[in-house]
Design an enzyme around this catalytic site. Structure first.
Site, PDB file in Angstrom:
ATOM      1  N   ASN A   9       0.871  -1.090   0.047  1.00  0.00           N
ATOM      2  CA  ASN A   9       0.049   0.131  -0.083  1.00  0.00           C
ATOM      3  C   ASN A   9       1.023   1.164   0.123  1.00  0.00           C
ATOM      4  OD1 ASN A   9      -1.747   2.008   0.397  1.00  0.00           O
ATOM      5  ND2 ASN A   9      -2.252   1.585   2.489  1.00  0.00           N
ATOM      6  N   LYS A  11       0.215   4.301  -0.049  1.00  0.00           N
ATOM      7  CA  LYS A  11      -0.449   5.496   0.345  1.00  0.00           C
ATOM      8  C   LYS A  11      -0.277   6.646  -0.547  1.00  0.00           C
ATOM      9  CE  LYS A  11       0.174   3.578   4.942  1.00  0.00           C
ATOM     10  NZ  LYS A  11      -0.235   3.671   6.171  1.00  0.00           N
ATOM     11  N   HIS A  94      -9.783   0.925   4.667  1.00  0.00           N
ATOM     12  CA  HIS A  94      -8.386   1.176   5.210  1.00  0.00           C
ATOM     13  C   HIS A  94      -8.576   2.126   6.289  1.00  0.00           C
ATOM     14  CE1 HIS A  94      -4.353   2.493   6.105  1.00  0.00           C
ATOM     15  NE2 HIS A  94      -4.156   1.271   5.517  1.00  0.00           N
ATOM     16  N   GLU A  96      -7.141   4.525   7.372  1.00  0.00           N
ATOM     17  CA  GLU A  96      -7.259   5.927   7.203  1.00  0.00           C
ATOM     18  C   GLU A  96      -8.343   6.427   6.508  1.00  0.00           C
ATOM     19  OE1 GLU A  96      -3.395   5.561   5.377  1.00  0.00           O
ATOM     20  OE2 GLU A  96      -2.373   4.742   7.209  1.00  0.00           O
ATOM     21  N   GLU A 165      -5.711  -5.400  10.237  1.00  0.00           N
ATOM     22  CA  GLU A 165      -4.866  -4.126  10.522  1.00  0.00           C
ATOM     23  C   GLU A 165      -5.145  -3.484  11.777  1.00  0.00           C
ATOM     24  OE1 GLU A 165      -2.818  -2.813   6.509  1.00  0.00           O
ATOM     25  OE2 GLU A 165      -4.355  -1.731   6.816  1.00  0.00           O
ATOM     26  N   GLY A 171       1.767   1.980  10.536  1.00  0.00           N
ATOM     27  CA  GLY A 171       2.847   3.036  10.311  1.00  0.00           C
ATOM     28  C   GLY A 171       3.630   3.559  11.648  1.00  0.00           C
ATOM     29  N   SER A 209       3.001  -2.352  10.233  1.00  0.00           N
ATOM     30  CA  SER A 209       4.322  -2.266  10.471  1.00  0.00           C
ATOM     31  C   SER A 209       5.133  -3.834  10.228  1.00  0.00           C
ATOM     32  CB  SER A 209       4.706  -2.022  11.934  1.00  0.00           C
ATOM     33  OG  SER A 209       4.288  -0.634  11.989  1.00  0.00           O
TER      34      SER A 209
HETATM   35  C1  PEP Z   1      -0.977  -0.011   5.676  1.00  0.00           C
HETATM   36  O1  PEP Z   1      -0.982   1.181   5.340  1.00  0.00           O
HETATM   37  O2  PEP Z   1      -1.886  -0.638   5.389  1.00  0.00           O
HETATM   38  C2  PEP Z   1       0.137  -0.559   6.626  1.00  0.00           C
HETATM   39  C3  PEP Z   1       0.119  -1.682   7.128  1.00  0.00           C
HETATM   40  O3  PEP Z   1       1.088   0.179   7.003  1.00  0.00           O
HETATM   41  P1  PEP Z   1       2.780   0.323   7.475  1.00  0.00           P
HETATM   42  O4  PEP Z   1       3.026  -1.124   6.976  1.00  0.00           O
HETATM   43  O5  PEP Z   1       3.350   1.174   7.265  1.00  0.00           O
HETATM   44  O6  PEP Z   1       2.404   0.010   9.039  1.00  0.00           O
END
Ligand code: PEP
Length: 248
Positions: A9, A11, A94, A96, A165, A171, A209
């Site tokens: 992803n 972003k 997601h 976000e 998630e 992040g 992460s």
């Molecule tokens: C994500 O944006 O779905 C995500 C898992 O980000 P990160 O791996 O940076 O935590």
């Protein structure tokens, strides 16, 4: 056994030049990959990345899709439009999008429905906040989020993918332990089993992460079928090590 799926992803990151360099490095490094791979890129770059990934085995993904079919929805991109440009996966819900764009469980279910109707696999993102985890609400939250999608899409629910998630891990550099992640994945699998006899073919990805150092352990859990990778998908070497971890 089904192949694992590793989806990046990006972003709101990238540029015409950096996308080209990243996809070139990924294509060269992933020739022997034994897992499914995708990159979910900003909408403006779909056309460019469609060209770049052609023949590489890397599938194209979008980061969002409209819950509407067509019409007066300024700024939105429909599932049919995404499909015209070779999109195979679309993230829906997601955290976000839920947090900054107020996407409700019902809206996420509608987005999944549009994606499925266009032949796109929605990657339905679910996850609890830190406060919810601390209050012992993790299972309740993820089950409620997934239930909305099952309710709207029950007839073709085996065509979705799910990404667990935990919001507190996205992040932040804090990863759910393999045991914490497996526990929630098992809960989600049981919920899917109650909805379809094909639940075992559904990819349930872990996201939050994930990196080269923790991928092997996470991906070795029974119900973790791959990863949704944010930050580490922007560096070819990091993303390729996660792909390698998923290729065993
Ligand atoms: C994500 O944006 O779905 C995500 C898992 O980000 P990160 O791996 O940076 O935590």
């Amino acid at each position: 056994m089904k192949k694992k799926l590793i989806a990046g992803n990006w972003k709101m990151n990238g540029s015409v030049a950096s996308n080209e360099a990243l996809i070139q490095a990924l294509s060269a490094g992933a020739v022997d990959a034994q897992c499914l791979m995708a990159v979910c890129v900003p909408a403006i770059y779909l056309v460019q990345v469609q060209r770049l990934v052609a023949g590489s085995g890397i599938e194209l993904g979008a980061q969002d899709v409209s819950a509407h079919e067509s019409g007066a929805y300024t700024g939105e991109v429909s599932a049919a439009m995404l499909r015209e440009y070779g999109v195979r996966y679309a993230l829906v819900g997601h955290s976000e999008r839920r947090q900054y764009h107020g996407e409700s469980d019902a809206a996420v279910a509608g987005k999944a429905q549009r994606a499925l109707a266009a032949g796109i696999t929605p990657i339905v993102c679910v996850g609890e906040t830190l406060a919810e985890r601390e209050q012992g609400l993790t299972e309740e939250v993820v089950k409620r989020q997934l239930a909305a999608v099952i309710h709207t899409n029950g007839h073709c629910i085996s065509e979705i993918a799910v990404a667990y998630e935990p919001v507190w891990a996205i992040g932040t550099g804090k990863t759910a332990s393999p045991e914490q992640a497996q526990h929630v994945h098992a809960v989600l699998r049981a919920q899917l089993r109650a909805a379809t006899e094909h639940a075992d073919k559904i990819h349930i990805l872990y996201g939050g992460s994930m990196n080269a150092a923790n991928a092997v352990q996470l991906l070795s859990q029974a119900d973790i079928d791959g990863g949704l990778v944010g930050g580490a998908s922007l560096k070819a070497v990091d993303f390729l090590s996660i792909i390698a971890a998923a290729s065993v």
